[in-house]
Structures are given as C-alpha cells and as structure tokens.
Write a protein that holds these residues in place. Structure first.
Motif, short mmCIF file in Angstrom:
data_model
loop_
_atom_site.label_atom_id
_atom_site.label_comp_id
_atom_site.label_asym_id
_atom_site.label_seq_id
_atom_site.Cartn_x
_atom_site.Cartn_y
_atom_site.Cartn_z
N UNK A 141 0.64 -0.94 0.31
CA UNK A 141 -0.40 0.42 0.34
C UNK A 141 0.96 1.77 0.04
N UNK A 142 1.67 0.95 1.06
CA UNK A 142 2.79 2.20 0.61
C UNK A 142 3.42 2.61 -0.48
N UNK A 143 3.79 1.37 -1.65
CA UNK A 143 4.68 1.63 -2.40
C UNK A 143 3.42 2.01 -3.31
N UNK A 144 1.94 1.84 -3.69
CA UNK A 144 1.09 2.16 -4.33
C UNK A 144 0.59 3.79 -3.46
N UNK A 145 0.24 4.46 -3.19
CA UNK A 145 0.52 5.49 -3.01
C UNK A 145 1.22 6.38 -3.24
N UNK A 146 3.02 5.68 -2.49
CA UNK A 146 4.32 6.69 -3.20
C UNK A 146 4.38 6.46 -4.76
N UNK A 147 3.76 5.41 -5.34
CA UNK A 147 3.81 6.07 -6.92
C UNK A 147 3.21 6.86 -7.49
N UNK A 148 1.42 7.46 -6.61
CA UNK A 148 0.22 7.85 -6.76
C UNK A 148 0.92 9.56 -6.98
N UNK A 149 1.05 9.65 -5.74
CA UNK A 149 1.97 10.69 -5.60
C UNK A 149 2.98 11.65 -6.18
N UNK A 150 4.19 10.55 -6.12
CA UNK A 150 5.37 10.82 -7.33
C UNK A 150 4.74 11.49 -9.04
N UNK A 151 3.32 10.01 -9.42
CA UNK A 151 2.98 10.65 -10.84
C UNK A 151 2.27 11.79 -10.46
N UNK A 152 1.74 12.36 -9.95
CA UNK A 152 0.61 13.81 -9.37
C UNK A 152 -0.11 13.24 -10.01
N UNK A 153 -0.59 12.28 -10.03
CA UNK A 153 -1.84 11.54 -9.42
C UNK A 153 -3.10 12.77 -8.93
N UNK A 154 -4.67 12.60 -9.51
CA UNK A 154 -5.26 13.45 -9.54
C UNK A 154 -6.37 13.78 -9.39
N UNK A 155 -7.12 14.85 -10.26
CA UNK A 155 -8.87 14.47 -10.52
C UNK A 155 -8.61 14.17 -12.02
N UNK A 156 -7.50 14.91 -12.28
CA UNK A 156 -7.83 13.83 -14.46
C UNK A 156 -7.91 12.63 -14.04
N UNK A 157 -6.91 11.90 -13.19
CA UNK A 157 -6.94 10.53 -13.04
C UNK A 157 -7.97 9.74 -12.70
N UNK A 158 -8.95 10.43 -11.63
CA UNK A 158 -10.43 10.42 -10.83
C UNK A 158 -11.42 9.91 -12.26
N UNK A 159 -11.25 11.10 -13.18
CA UNK A 159 -11.63 11.26 -14.27
C UNK A 159 -12.23 10.13 -15.62
N UNK A 160 -10.70 10.14 -15.83
CA UNK A 160 -10.42 9.11 -16.49
C UNK A 160 -11.25 7.79 -15.87
N UNK A 161 -11.09 7.52 -15.08
CA UNK A 161 -11.87 6.02 -14.12
C UNK A 161 -13.49 6.48 -14.62
N UNK A 162 -14.13 7.16 -13.79
CA UNK A 162 -14.78 7.93 -13.69
C UNK A 162 -15.65 7.93 -15.38
N UNK A 163 -15.57 8.42 -16.37
CA UNK A 163 -15.64 8.39 -17.89
C UNK A 163 -15.82 6.98 -18.25
N UNK A 164 -14.97 5.77 -18.29
CA UNK A 164 -14.60 4.16 -18.62
C UNK A 164 -16.08 3.39 -17.76
#
Length: 157
Positions: free
Chosen positions: A25-48
């Motif tokens: 879980x720490x790896x997953x969270x850290x990867x998202x933070x480093x990649x700049x995970x945000x609204x656009x990523x969630x928007x893609x999931x929601x749209x798909x």
C-alpha cells in the motif's frame, strides 16, 4: 514442540502478511504521489466506467454520480488513503480496520476494472490479516505499547 511454538509461527506468518500488505500500500500511494495522481486520473476512471461492460452497474452509477463530480477530492484522498493504510499496517496500528479497509478498497478498484498484478496478492494478504487479526497484531506497535503499559502498571501492584 511446545504449544507456544505453533502460535508464534502463526503470529510471525500473519505479521509478515500484514507488513508486506502495508509495504505494498505504501508503494501504491507513493507511486501515485510521485506521478502527480489527481482529478484527471479519477476523471478517466469515472468516464470509462459507464461504457465498460466489465464494470458492474452499481459502480457505473457511483462513478457517474459521485466519483466524476468529486474527482478533485478523490484525486487527493485515494493516495492519502493508500499511504495511511500502508502506515497503519506496517506499524500494526488499527490492524483489523486497516485490513478491512484494504480489502474494501481493492474491491472498489476491481469494480472500476482497474486491476493490476499486485491486487490479488494484496487481497489474499488482507484476508490473512482479517482471518487472524490477533496473530497479525501480536508484533505490532499497539501490542508493544500495551505490553509496556502492562509492565509499567505491574511495577506498582
């Protein structure tokens, strides 16, 4: 072999499962933070979710009515949730609720058709911690603090 030895082996096994799950879980969270995970990523999931036949109806509704409109919030909360789950599990704090939240989060990800290689492993590790929570928290921070408090109390008795 004494009766205590199998209990210790079980506690070590469950603790290793808990710590590995937390590290993932720490790896997953850290990867998202480093990649700049945000609204656009969630928007893609929601749209798909809507047009995807592999996404169950309940998630498609959730994605359209909640996830999409609150993409900015979820874009911040998801990495923080993953980091919090990881920290709690590695430390052995709130082990049972963290394992339950871990499995619920993985089921949410699967419902959104976001399956990566680690998720089945993480689900199995979550199940181990949920099935044997006492053993999983035996070597955690909470147990250590309780032992310390009990020995401090016993000095005065």
């Amino acid at each position: 072999m004494t009766r205590r030895a199998p209990q210790s082996v079980g506690a070590v096994f469950a603790t290793v499962a808990r710590v590995v799950l937390g590290a993932l879980w720490l790896w997953e969270g850290t990867t998202k933070v480093r990649a700049g995970f945000g609204a656009a990523d969630i928007g893609l999931v929601a749209a798909a979710a809507g047009p995807n036949s592999r996404v169950p109806g309940y998630f498609a509704l959730f994605a359209g009515d909640v996830l999409g409109p609150l993409a900015g919030l979820f874009g911040v909360v998801i990495p923080l949730l993953e980091l919090a789950l990881g920290a709690a599990l590695v430390a052995g704090v709130l082990t049972l609720p963290a394992a339950a939240a871990s499995l619920a989060t993985l089921l949410l990800y699967w419902s959104s058709d976001q399956l990566i290689t680690e998720y089945p492993v993480m689900a199995a590790l979550s199940a181990i911690v949920l099935i044997w929570p006492g053993a999983a928290r035996r070597f955690g921070l909470t147990a250590l603090l309780r032992r310390g408090r009990m020995s401090a109390t016993s000095r005065w008795i």
